[in-house]
Design a protein around this motif. Sequence first.
Motif, PDB file in Angstrom:
ATOM      1  N   THR A  78       0.834  -1.197   0.000  1.00 30.94           N
ATOM      2  CA  THR A  78       0.000   0.000   0.000  1.00 30.94           C
ATOM      3  C   THR A  78       0.871   1.249   0.000  1.00 30.94           C
ATOM      4  O   THR A  78       2.048   1.173  -0.349  1.00 30.94           O
ATOM      5  CB  THR A  78      -1.001  -0.068   1.184  1.00 30.94           C
ATOM      6  N   ASP A  79       0.284   2.412   0.379  1.00 30.52           N
ATOM      7  CA  ASP A  79       1.044   3.658   0.273  1.00 30.52           C
ATOM      8  C   ASP A  79       1.644   4.093   1.609  1.00 30.52           C
ATOM      9  O   ASP A  79       2.125   5.209   1.741  1.00 30.52           O
ATOM     10  CB  ASP A  79       0.154   4.762  -0.325  1.00 30.52           C
TER      11      ASP A  79
ATOM     12  N   ARG B  54      -0.865   9.630   8.408  1.00 27.87           N
ATOM     13  CA  ARG B  54      -1.119  10.837   7.612  1.00 27.87           C
ATOM     14  C   ARG B  54      -1.751  11.940   8.460  1.00 27.87           C
ATOM     15  O   ARG B  54      -1.830  13.088   8.053  1.00 27.87           O
ATOM     16  CB  ARG B  54      -2.047  10.521   6.443  1.00 27.87           C
TER      17      ARG B  54
END
Length: 383
Positions: free
Chosen positions: A173-174, A184
């Motif tokens: 994933t990111d 984030r």
Amino acid sequence: MALIVMKFGGTSVGDIERIQNVAKRVKSEVDAGNQIAVVVSAMSGVTNQLVDYVTSVTPLYDTREYDVVVSSGEQVTSGLLALALQDLGIMARSWMGWQLPIQTDDAHGKARITGIDSEEILKRLNSGEVAVVPGFQGLSPNNRITTLGRGGSDTSAVALAAALNADRCDIYTDVDGVYTTDPRIVAKAKKLDRITFEEMLEMASLGAKVLQTRSVEVAMKHGVRLQVRSSFSDEPGTLVVNEDEIVEQELISGIAYSRDEAKITLVAVSDQPGVAALIFGPLAEAAVNVDMIVQNVSDDGKSTDMTFTVTMGDLDRALEIVKAHAKDFGYKEILSDADVAKISVIGVGMRSHAGVAQRMFQALADKGINIQVISTSEIKVND
Ligand code: ADP
Ligand code: ASP
Ligand code: MG
């Protein structure tokens, strides 16, 4: 030699260059002598766009046609990845959900996988081919295309790993793993090397979208070796493991949040047996998911206030249903509030330690945040 299922999320296949990058990662596993099945998401943003198309034709859509439209993003990335792999000299082909098939029930828009016919894929893997499978989609008993709910490609990957009896299921994933909270939002969130299935299940169901909740359930049930890692770096990721594989148990493993919450309060409901069933029965029938429920004695001491939460998208429908059934249980007033959020603290270490809830409440108080509803389970506190 290992059989590995590699799953790449939307950002990881977000454009052609990234798909080519994914192909290189797959190639390095193939070159290391492993058998590989790949599960891909749609390019990031595409599924949202497809959902918008559907709702702009009609807000009260036929969910079977919704599935035809929204499942299409994964078809595109599957074909593109197979092409990118072929371009690197790897034998690869794509298989749509209906071709295998990936069987599901007929709950369109949020179907559950009931079985995967893996015979043909195994044959191809044994002959050195890479299989590329679109996530998120399946086939209903009526031969209609289904989708598995948002974030459902994680579940496709884990279910495929279980069906193929894979040695590992790697979710690329990111972010480079599961963090104590969304990295984030909170810069000082810490990456976890390991997390238990139980904690991951709580984190996912309470809003941490890094893994779809159902994927964790399936991994837990079938003992799939699950790892979350980044498709943009070679950092080791986070392993999701059984409790006995964790040596030092942290008191708190994470904090999850959800802004997708709305609160409804029925003021002064008559306090007698069966009332809760009268309120929540019709909501369940309409597939409105009720989350937290709290009951309090009303000001008059004779009746009770019933407060519960639903997702924001279900708020209007929930209010309509409750009002339509009001004559069955009666109430004085109905209040609703969409400007709420749910914060949850999770950790198996909480079972044996007191004081976690108190620290959470103090932290919220220090920020001037008012708590409206509190609920707990053995390993979590929500408010
Ligand atoms: P993908 O498209 O690869 O499936 P998602 O967007 O579904 O990716 O999930 C990854 C995102 O999950 C991260 O970008 C991050 O913002 C979010 N996330 C929320 N909670 C956590 C957490 N505890 N640890 C890691 N990521 C989290
Ligand atoms: N493309 C689907 C979604 O955006 C499934 C997934 O990415 O997991 O929800
Ligand atoms: Mg996801």
